[in-house]
Design a protein around this motif. Structure first.
Motif, PDB file in Angstrom:
ATOM      1  N   ALA A  98       0.844  -1.194   0.000  1.00 19.69           N
ATOM      2  CA  ALA A  98       0.000   0.000   0.000  1.00 19.69           C
ATOM      3  C   ALA A  98       0.878   1.242   0.000  1.00 19.69           C
ATOM      4  O   ALA A  98       2.040   1.208   0.426  1.00 19.69           O
ATOM      5  CB  ALA A  98      -0.910  -0.005   1.227  1.00 19.69           C
ATOM      6  N   ALA A  99       0.326   2.349  -0.477  1.00 16.53           N
ATOM      7  CA  ALA A  99       1.074   3.604  -0.477  1.00 16.53           C
ATOM      8  C   ALA A  99       1.341   4.051   0.952  1.00 16.53           C
ATOM      9  O   ALA A  99       0.557   3.776   1.869  1.00 16.53           O
ATOM     10  CB  ALA A  99       0.284   4.670  -1.227  1.00 16.53           C
ATOM     11  N   ILE A 100       2.466   4.714   1.160  1.00 18.31           N
ATOM     12  CA  ILE A 100       2.766   5.293   2.469  1.00 18.31           C
ATOM     13  C   ILE A 100       2.541   6.793   2.392  1.00 18.31           C
ATOM     14  O   ILE A 100       2.572   7.387   1.315  1.00 18.31           O
ATOM     15  CB  ILE A 100       4.208   4.977   2.916  1.00 18.31           C
ATOM     16  CG1 ILE A 100       5.227   5.518   1.891  1.00 18.31           C
ATOM     17  CG2 ILE A 100       4.386   3.480   3.123  1.00 18.31           C
ATOM     18  CD1 ILE A 100       6.680   5.342   2.333  1.00 18.31           C
ATOM     19  N   PRO A 101       2.298   7.451   3.531  1.00 20.03           N
ATOM     20  CA  PRO A 101       2.029   8.892   3.506  1.00 20.03           C
ATOM     21  C   PRO A 101       3.269   9.668   3.080  1.00 20.03           C
ATOM     22  O   PRO A 101       4.405   9.195   3.248  1.00 20.03           O
ATOM     23  CB  PRO A 101       1.636   9.203   4.952  1.00 20.03           C
ATOM     24  CG  PRO A 101       2.225   8.097   5.760  1.00 20.03           C
ATOM     25  CD  PRO A 101       2.190   6.887   4.894  1.00 20.03           C
ATOM     26  N   PRO A 102       3.080  10.864   2.542  1.00 17.00           N
ATOM     27  CA  PRO A 102       4.234  11.693   2.150  1.00 17.00           C
ATOM     28  C   PRO A 102       5.003  12.164   3.379  1.00 17.00           C
ATOM     29  O   PRO A 102       4.460  12.231   4.488  1.00 17.00           O
ATOM     30  CB  PRO A 102       3.589  12.866   1.408  1.00 17.00           C
ATOM     31  CG  PRO A 102       2.194  12.940   1.947  1.00 17.00           C
ATOM     32  CD  PRO A 102       1.799  11.518   2.238  1.00 17.00           C
ATOM     33  N   GLY A 103       6.267  12.476   3.171  1.00 15.31           N
ATOM     34  CA  GLY A 103       7.085  13.033   4.242  1.00 15.31           C
ATOM     35  C   GLY A 103       7.614  12.024   5.234  1.00 15.31           C
ATOM     36  O   GLY A 103       7.989  12.394   6.355  1.00 15.31           O
ATOM     37  N   CYS A 104       7.675  10.745   4.850  1.00 20.10           N
ATOM     38  CA  CYS A 104       8.176   9.714   5.769  1.00 20.10           C
ATOM     39  C   CYS A 104       9.694   9.820   5.937  1.00 20.10           C
ATOM     40  O   CYS A 104      10.405  10.331   5.068  1.00 20.10           O
ATOM     41  CB  CYS A 104       7.816   8.330   5.262  1.00 20.10           C
ATOM     42  SG  CYS A 104       6.082   7.870   5.483  1.00 20.10           S
ATOM     43  N   THR A 105      10.170   9.311   7.055  1.00 15.59           N
ATOM     44  CA  THR A 105      11.601   9.236   7.342  1.00 15.59           C
ATOM     45  C   THR A 105      11.959   7.778   7.602  1.00 15.59           C
ATOM     46  O   THR A 105      11.077   6.912   7.638  1.00 15.59           O
ATOM     47  CB  THR A 105      11.981  10.090   8.561  1.00 15.59           C
ATOM     48  OG1 THR A 105      11.216   9.650   9.694  1.00 15.59           O
ATOM     49  CG2 THR A 105      11.684  11.564   8.312  1.00 15.59           C
ATOM     50  N   PHE A 106      13.237   7.498   7.816  1.00 15.66           N
ATOM     51  CA  PHE A 106      13.649   6.114   8.037  1.00 15.66           C
ATOM     52  C   PHE A 106      14.780   6.037   9.045  1.00 15.66           C
ATOM     53  O   PHE A 106      15.444   7.032   9.354  1.00 15.66           O
ATOM     54  CB  PHE A 106      14.108   5.482   6.716  1.00 15.66           C
ATOM     55  CG  PHE A 106      15.535   5.824   6.342  1.00 15.66           C
ATOM     56  CD1 PHE A 106      16.562   4.910   6.531  1.00 15.66           C
ATOM     57  CD2 PHE A 106      15.856   7.069   5.812  1.00 15.66           C
ATOM     58  CE1 PHE A 106      17.873   5.228   6.198  1.00 15.66           C
ATOM     59  CE2 PHE A 106      17.163   7.391   5.470  1.00 15.66           C
ATOM     60  CZ  PHE A 106      18.184   6.470   5.666  1.00 15.66           C
ATOM     61  N   THR A 107      15.011   4.841   9.560  1.00 19.78           N
ATOM     62  CA  THR A 107      16.179   4.563  10.385  1.00 19.78           C
ATOM     63  C   THR A 107      16.495   3.081  10.268  1.00 19.78           C
ATOM     64  O   THR A 107      15.745   2.315   9.660  1.00 19.78           O
ATOM     65  CB  THR A 107      15.958   4.973  11.852  1.00 19.78           C
ATOM     66  OG1 THR A 107      17.222   4.977  12.529  1.00 19.78           O
ATOM     67  CG2 THR A 107      15.018   4.016  12.566  1.00 19.78           C
ATOM     68  N   ILE A 108      17.619   2.663  10.844  1.00 18.91           N
ATOM     69  CA  ILE A 108      18.035   1.268  10.851  1.00 18.91           C
ATOM     70  C   ILE A 108      17.981   0.765  12.287  1.00 18.91           C
ATOM     71  O   ILE A 108      18.423   1.447  13.210  1.00 18.91           O
ATOM     72  CB  ILE A 108      19.470   1.103  10.312  1.00 18.91           C
ATOM     73  CG1 ILE A 108      19.648   1.848   8.991  1.00 18.91           C
ATOM     74  CG2 ILE A 108      19.825  -0.378  10.158  1.00 18.91           C
ATOM     75  CD1 ILE A 108      18.721   1.396   7.891  1.00 18.91           C
TER      76      ILE A 108
END
Length: 224
Positions: free
Chosen positions: A150-160
């Protein structure tokens, strides 16, 4: 020499090289950064994308180096690329289950792994070309992950993130490269995870065996 038995350190480095490429691919596929900020490249004889932003590349390289240090200690259960929305809630998790990696003493990290003989002794090691074929097949699945998510919302961030084995010691060195996080994405009122799981692929390269899957928070619509 192509078929020379590698050391465990070599195998871990092969995995973390793959992990680096996988992270860049995930960031591109899920549009964490604009597609125009990525370069076309090739790895494992496969077309991949790589961020060309120096700070992004530096962060990824530092994070993967920290993962590699923990893998060499033998205490890592899983490595995960976590994606968060603007409110800092996790929405996706790309999981690399490395719980079946062998655990070696520090003195054995650079000793060549033996090939398993007819008597079953030694460590089973695949030639590098076979390992890279499996990495390529996994990258192919990750490259097409948008079609099954599914699509994810705009402006997402990430980490490990890493999850340790039950007897693993938490990395507490100073300066602290790791912060404690919740191991699961989200739960409903009954305490059950509100996620869908999509298998990606299993890689079996002798004693270096790991599985990859994607977890995504369920939403009211979409394909998840």
């Amino acid at each position: 020499m192509e078929d020379a038995a590698p050391t465990f350190r070599n195998l871990v480095t092969s995995f973390t090289d793959f992990l680096t490429v996988a992270i860049h691919t995930i960031l591109y596929e899920r549009s964490i950064y604009p597609h125009t900020s990525f370069l076309s490249a090739r790895k494992y004889n496969f077309a991949v994308r790589q961020s060309r932003h120096p700070k992004v590349c530096e962060w990824i390289n530092d994070a993967v180096a920290a993962v590699e240090a923990e893998l060499l200690k033998g205490g890592v259960e899983r490595v995960a690329v976590m994606i968060y929305d603007k409110s800092n809630k996790p929405v996706e998790r790309y999981v690399f289950d490395v719980s079946r990696f062998p655990t070696l003493s520090t003195s054995d990290l650079d000793i060549p792994l033996e090939r398993r003989g007819a008597d079953g002794q030694g460590v089973s090691v695949l030639p590098r070309v076979d390992m890279e074929e499996q990495f390529r097949a996994t990258m192919s699945k990750l490259t097409g992950c948008n079609s099954m998510l599914a699509a994810i919302p705009p402006g997402c961030t990430f980490t490990i993130a890493i999850e340790l084995k039950g007897d693993g010691e938490a990395p507490t060195a100073h300066p602290q490269p790791w912060m404690p996080v919740q191991p699961q994405l989200s739960k409903d009122g009954a305490g059950d995870p509100i996620v869908t799981t999509k298998p990606v692929r299993a890689v079996a390269a002798g004693e270096m065996v790991f599985e990859t899957w994607i977890e995504q928070v369920k939403t009211g619509g979409g394909t998840g």
